[in-house]
Design an enzyme around this catalytic site. Sequence first.
Site, PDB file in Angstrom:
ATOM      1  N   GLU A  81      43.890  42.009  42.524  1.00  0.00           N
ATOM      2  CA  GLU A  81      42.994  42.908  43.232  1.00  0.00           C
ATOM      3  C   GLU A  81      43.421  43.173  44.668  1.00  0.00           C
ATOM      4  O   GLU A  81      42.763  43.925  45.392  1.00  0.00           O
ATOM      5  CB  GLU A  81      41.575  42.328  43.191  1.00  0.00           C
ATOM      6  CG  GLU A  81      41.073  42.154  41.758  1.00  0.00           C
ATOM      7  CD  GLU A  81      39.782  41.364  41.658  1.00  0.00           C
ATOM      8  OE1 GLU A  81      39.280  40.915  42.702  1.00  0.00           O
ATOM      9  OE2 GLU A  81      39.278  41.196  40.522  1.00  0.00           O
ATOM     10  N   ASP A 284      33.238  47.215  35.626  1.00  0.00           N
ATOM     11  CA  ASP A 284      32.558  47.117  34.336  1.00  0.00           C
ATOM     12  C   ASP A 284      31.065  46.998  34.549  1.00  0.00           C
ATOM     13  O   ASP A 284      30.596  46.880  35.679  1.00  0.00           O
ATOM     14  CB  ASP A 284      33.076  45.894  33.552  1.00  0.00           C
ATOM     15  CG  ASP A 284      32.916  44.590  34.323  1.00  0.00           C
ATOM     16  OD1 ASP A 284      31.802  44.025  34.266  1.00  0.00           O
ATOM     17  OD2 ASP A 284      33.876  44.165  34.993  1.00  0.00           O
TER      18      ASP A 284
END
Length: 609
Positions: A81, A284
């Site tokens: 990330e 998500d």
Amino acid sequence: MLDDTSDTLVGQKAFLDRLKSSCILTAQVSSIRHRVRGYERVLVATALFATLGITGFAAPSSGDDAHITVGPIGILGIPEETAQLVASLQDPEERTSGGIRVILGKLANQSVVLCQVGFGKVNAGMAAALLIQKFSPSAIIFTGNAGALNPNYIQGDVVLATDLAEYDFGQLSNGSFAPWQTRSPISRINNPLWFHPAPWLLSAALKSVPSVQLIRADTRPEVRDPKICEGAIVTGDTFVSDASKVQELRTNFNADGVEMEGAAVAQICSQYGIPLLVIRSITDRADGSSYTDYHNFVRIAAQNSSAFVIAILNQLQSQGSAKNPREVNHWLLAFELAFSEGSPYALEFGDLHTLSYEVNEQISAVVLQKIISISLDELAAAKIGFHIMPGARQHNPIVPSGQLEIATDEVRARATLDVIGYLAQQGLVIGSSKGSAGNRMGLEILGRNGDLLKDRARLSELWNAFLAAEPKLLTGFSGIHESDQAGILIIDTGGAWLTGHASDLSVKFPEIGSTLPVSLSGTLFFFSYIEAENDWTSRADGADYIDDLVWLGFKKVAQDIPRHKRAIEQTIRDAIAKFAPLLKGRSMGTLGVEPEPLFRRQEYPNPRE
């Protein structure tokens, strides 16, 4: 687009360094359950500081940008990330520290130190502590991804965390989970339930929003473009991929996103006094499809959060040099003459709160003045002022509250609380200092015309109206004088206010002001918070206060103050004989039962360390 003190100087300095800029908490938190809101937080931080007219919040006059980034900016994140940030580093210098990969360099012309961490709270907390100890960053930005709890979020949205909490630290009993506040090993006092970003970092983030271009994660035409939102993030050592858990976290915490590191880093930064900002991009919905979605969208989401981080660094660089914030040295200490259950005073004198306010005030003024004189003499703290003013807790009667203003450092201020609490035999005494370095929110509500504190019937009516307002955040207040105006101070001592809920509450003041003929102005501030306490039911000798004084470095004071007890006892007897000659201990209420204190410890049964 934005939608949403010490017997030796060495000992004193060492402890002051550990406590510097930390904000500590207490008081009862009634509940963290609030109504579920299915909308995005629109301009939450702006709303908090906007003037709302008759009873709105005015922005603090001290500039949010008056900070200089002396050390590098620390950046933390999972390797997957933070890959784009690593690739964008200028003049990178890679090191290994404590087995963790650390890269020094520049981003947006700003010196940074980037530390890649492993998944979970322990790994993230370890990396944050290492970064702070080895590189002394002026601030830390944690960047990465999260699952959505807010149904209005989509993949690619970026969340600026205005609130951070751990959802899995607490007690599970009979199928019900009660969250606990963590406890700082540095200060030995509880941390807040919710952590908030440093105001100057939040301000820079808000200003940088228009320059950020986000990439669409979902390219279907019916799906909107991603946006930067403000929201509450909860942290736990579980990758959430379950719709029922989503609903539980949304209902119990009113959170907008869930991840595995942010609140742990916030706890470490708070304990070390390092400003923090957490940026999360949505991958998500944290439901049954979240594992697949995470891997499908992690790169795009990481690109979006990285773009926001670079924009924030650009904004910090453009703000240039500014004066360093002053070290906190002005403290307001709050306490009352309310003898705690199990204390010798409670057994002898009973409950002063059954007396009229006026009689209680006269007794309190005489006794507290004596206690304050001893406290300041013992600790050589400079007195600015002392007042007896009204205070209350929830719907209990308004009672006299002592307000002592002193000029000193945080360590000596906390030691002063220990001496006052010991000599007044209180369960809890608190202190606060207003300024942008604090991480407790608080409301100053001032009367624009006349003295708001003189008419106690009207004050009681006003307070009860505030208590009835939703969301129910308020537990108690103390009277204050500010700029020749009288008013009340309400501090989120438990660290339980969500930024969005404080904003929601603010809009209730106009309608309250319209129903009562009281002209008010209200301002939201940040406060540093300290406390001292003793459980008189188990330690009737006040040993908790004595132990704390020794731990703070005031061993001689701890040895001296017990000799003052007899003088205080005689002062109490003389004051009662003068102002309430008919008073008898057992006639003042149930013997040994403590009246509701003005400030109470939070309700979570934390184990003592």
